[in-house]
Design a protein around this motif. Structure first.
Motif, PDB file in Angstrom:
ATOM      1  N   VAL A 278     -10.595 -77.655  -3.817  1.00 47.15           N
ATOM      2  CA  VAL A 278      -9.713 -77.385  -4.961  1.00 47.15           C
ATOM      3  C   VAL A 278      -9.010 -76.041  -4.773  1.00 47.15           C
ATOM      4  N   LEU A 279      -9.783 -75.018  -4.425  1.00 46.50           N
ATOM      5  CA  LEU A 279      -9.185 -73.684  -4.296  1.00 46.50           C
ATOM      6  C   LEU A 279      -8.179 -73.631  -3.133  1.00 46.50           C
ATOM      7  N   ALA A 280      -8.481 -74.364  -2.057  1.00 47.38           N
ATOM      8  CA  ALA A 280      -7.546 -74.386  -0.925  1.00 47.38           C
ATOM      9  C   ALA A 280      -6.241 -75.073  -1.324  1.00 47.38           C
ATOM     10  N   ALA A 281      -6.365 -76.132  -2.165  1.00 48.91           N
ATOM     11  CA  ALA A 281      -5.157 -76.842  -2.611  1.00 48.91           C
ATOM     12  C   ALA A 281      -4.314 -75.924  -3.500  1.00 48.91           C
ATOM     13  N   VAL A 282      -4.981 -75.206  -4.403  1.00 46.84           N
ATOM     14  CA  VAL A 282      -4.245 -74.273  -5.278  1.00 46.84           C
ATOM     15  C   VAL A 282      -3.549 -73.215  -4.420  1.00 46.84           C
ATOM     16  N   ASP A 283      -4.269 -72.721  -3.421  1.00 48.50           N
ATOM     17  CA  ASP A 283      -3.724 -71.685  -2.546  1.00 48.50           C
ATOM     18  C   ASP A 283      -2.466 -72.165  -1.818  1.00 48.50           C
ATOM     19  N   ARG A 284      -2.496 -73.454  -1.426  1.00 46.43           N
ATOM     20  CA  ARG A 284      -1.353 -74.006  -0.693  1.00 46.43           C
ATOM     21  C   ARG A 284      -0.125 -74.070  -1.604  1.00 46.43           C
ATOM     22  N   VAL A 285      -0.375 -74.450  -2.875  1.00 45.05           N
ATOM     23  CA  VAL A 285       0.741 -74.579  -3.814  1.00 45.05           C
ATOM     24  C   VAL A 285       1.214 -73.191  -4.270  1.00 45.05           C
ATOM     25  N   SER A 286       0.249 -72.337  -4.596  1.00 48.49           N
ATOM     26  CA  SER A 286       0.620 -71.018  -5.111  1.00 48.49           C
ATOM     27  C   SER A 286      -0.345 -69.945  -4.626  1.00 48.49           C
ATOM     28  N   PRO A 287      -0.057 -69.354  -3.473  1.00 47.64           N
ATOM     29  CA  PRO A 287      -0.932 -68.278  -2.996  1.00 47.64           C
ATOM     30  C   PRO A 287      -1.018 -67.124  -3.989  1.00 47.64           C
ATOM     31  N   GLU A 288       0.092 -66.901  -4.740  1.00 48.23           N
ATOM     32  CA  GLU A 288       0.077 -65.789  -5.705  1.00 48.23           C
ATOM     33  C   GLU A 288      -0.977 -66.020  -6.794  1.00 48.23           C
ATOM     34  N   ALA A 289      -1.121 -67.274  -7.241  1.00 44.16           N
ATOM     35  CA  ALA A 289      -2.132 -67.576  -8.259  1.00 44.16           C
ATOM     36  C   ALA A 289      -3.522 -67.288  -7.702  1.00 44.16           C
ATOM     37  N   MET A 290      -3.745 -67.690  -6.446  1.00 41.53           N
ATOM     38  CA  MET A 290      -5.048 -67.425  -5.842  1.00 41.53           C
ATOM     39  C   MET A 290      -5.252 -65.932  -5.583  1.00 41.53           C
ATOM     40  N   ASP A 291      -4.157 -65.192  -5.334  1.00 40.95           N
ATOM     41  CA  ASP A 291      -4.288 -63.737  -5.161  1.00 40.95           C
ATOM     42  C   ASP A 291      -4.887 -63.106  -6.413  1.00 40.95           C
ATOM     43  N   VAL A 292      -4.461 -63.637  -7.587  1.00 47.36           N
ATOM     44  CA  VAL A 292      -4.983 -63.102  -8.846  1.00 47.36           C
ATOM     45  C   VAL A 292      -6.492 -63.349  -8.919  1.00 47.36           C
ATOM     46  N   VAL A 293      -6.901 -64.590  -8.591  1.00 45.67           N
ATOM     47  CA  VAL A 293      -8.326 -64.935  -8.629  1.00 45.67           C
ATOM     48  C   VAL A 293      -9.100 -64.066  -7.642  1.00 45.67           C
ATOM     49  N   ARG A 294      -8.595 -63.998  -6.402  1.00 41.99           N
ATOM     50  CA  ARG A 294      -9.301 -63.248  -5.359  1.00 41.99           C
ATOM     51  C   ARG A 294      -9.384 -61.763  -5.712  1.00 41.99           C
ATOM     52  N   SER A 295      -8.311 -61.251  -6.307  1.00 43.45           N
ATOM     53  CA  SER A 295      -8.338 -59.828  -6.624  1.00 43.45           C
ATOM     54  C   SER A 295      -9.325 -59.545  -7.767  1.00 43.45           C
ATOM     55  N   ARG A 296      -9.474 -60.519  -8.680  1.00 43.81           N
ATOM     56  CA  ARG A 296     -10.498 -60.379  -9.729  1.00 43.81           C
ATOM     57  C   ARG A 296     -11.879 -60.349  -9.116  1.00 43.81           C
ATOM     58  N   VAL A 297     -12.106 -61.296  -8.196  1.00 46.34           N
ATOM     59  CA  VAL A 297     -13.418 -61.374  -7.529  1.00 46.34           C
ATOM     60  C   VAL A 297     -13.680 -60.060  -6.791  1.00 46.34           C
TER      61      VAL A 297
END
Ligand SMILES: NC(=O)c1ccc[n+]([C@@H]2O[C@H](COP(=O)([O-])OP(=O)(O)OC[C@H]3O[C@@H](n4cnc5c(N)ncnc54)[C@H](OP(=O)(O)O)[C@@H]3O)[C@@H](O)[C@H]2O)c1
Length: 303
Positions: A278-297
């Motif tokens: 799921v997270l890889a799919a989100v990353d493919r569509v919107s790396p910026e959205a995953m950047d927010v998650v990763r930066s929170r982590v």
């Protein structure tokens, strides 16, 4: 907003933990998840079973996988540096009467030692049907603390990538000649998630995944199968220095070892936990959205 009372937060953690645990169970490649759905190990009628080389067999996931593979009837070649541990595990497997294991101590950062290992294994056992690239080194360090630690990146590449491909290069020609063989790479779900503080480690695992995908195309017609297991967190000595992981759900080494055995018997191309897909799919569509998650982590956990 006022912070949730402590008891409420604890209560909320229970279902969240259960969900995370379910989402952590890797699925993939049409193996299904139950043993009943799986066939036996690819047998060699002339030798009574497959010869499976497991690296990193002295501890954790590799040890658990080796014990289970032997119990399934494989002849298991145990590889790691710790000769004493390998001897002990081999004799315990032998004494249990459930299989056969041979210790092959080797430092997999030493490329010449790997060449010797391949030669010895082929000479002593005739063939290696399956190579499980499991030995690994993980380093957790943010880039702002890595300025004077270039060797961290070299070390992870040396073992997790160069060591693994040297083994593949040593064993693959004999597999192709016989028209059958499998390489199982124990990778990390962190590759799909791009986990912060693990840049060196996940880059070395990603390199092996990319190498294997390219070589799979070249060897597909020769009966060779490359399997990548995107392993989630497993409670082994590797993660014990990280105190933050104590409260995060993790597989036991036996559960992870079973995934390796299922990968050997089912020969899927990829095995990964649902949350990583799921997270890889989100990353493919919107790396910026995953950047927010990763930066929170990144900000949530300390060094
Ligand atoms: N635990 C996790 O949460 C997790 C998650 C994702 C992926 N993984 C991957 O799973 C694999 C197994 O890790 P684990 O968790 O089972 O860790 P572990 O218990 O620390 O086992 C690591 C194994 O690698 C061997 N090894 C280390 N350096 C070596 C070298 N230079 N030459 C030969 N063998 C060497 C160790 O044996 P010696 O020290 O005796 O050499 C040991 O058998 C690794 O590739 C790791 O990246 C683990």
């Amino acid at each position: 907003m006022a912070p949730l009372p402590r008891r409420l937060r604890r209560a909320a953690l229970v279902p969240a933990g259960a969900l995370l645990r379910i989402a952590s169970r890797p699925v993939g490649g049409g193996t299904g998840m139950t043993r009943a759905a799986l066939g036996p190990l690819v047998g060699r009628p002339d030798a009574g079973g497959s010869v499976v080389m497991v690296t990193g067999a002295s501890s954790g996931i590799g040890e658990a996988a080796a014990r289970r593979l032997a119990a399934e009837g494989a002849t298991v070649l145990l590889v790691a540096r710790g000769a004493e541990a390998l001897d002990r595990i081999a004799s315990e497997i032998g004494a249990s009467g459930a299989g056969e294991a041979r210790p092959h101590p080797c430092d997999l950062t030493d490329l010449e030692a790997i060449d010797d290992l391949c030669e010895r294994a082929l000479a002593e056992h005739g063939a290696v049907d399956v190579l499980v690239n499991n030995a690994g080194r993980s380093i957790r360090r943010s880039v702002d603390r890595s300025g004077d630690r270039f060797h961290d990146f070299q070390r992870t590449m040396q073992l997790n990538y160069f060591g693994a491909i040297r083994l593949i290069l040593g064993l693959l020609p004999a597999m192709r000649e016989r028209g059958q063989g499998q390489v199982v790479n124990v990778s990390s779900a962190g590759v799909q998630i791009r986990t912060p503080r693990f840049s060196g480690y996940i880059a070395s695992k990603a390199a092996l995944e990319a190498f294997s995908d390219a070589v799979q195309a070249e060897t597909r017609e020769d009966g060779i199968r490359f399997t990548t297991i995107s392993m989630p967190l497993v409670r082994t000595p590797m993660i014990s220095p990280t105190r933050q992981y104590e409260r995060i759900p993790a597989l036991t080494p036996e559960e992870a070892g079973r995934l390796v055995v299922d990968a050997v018997s089912g020969r899927p191309r990829r095995v990964a936990p649902p949350f990583a897909h799921v997270l890889a799919a989100v990353d493919r569509v919107s790396p910026e959205a995953m950047d927010v998650v990763r930066s929170r982590v990144y900000r949530m956990f300390g060094e």
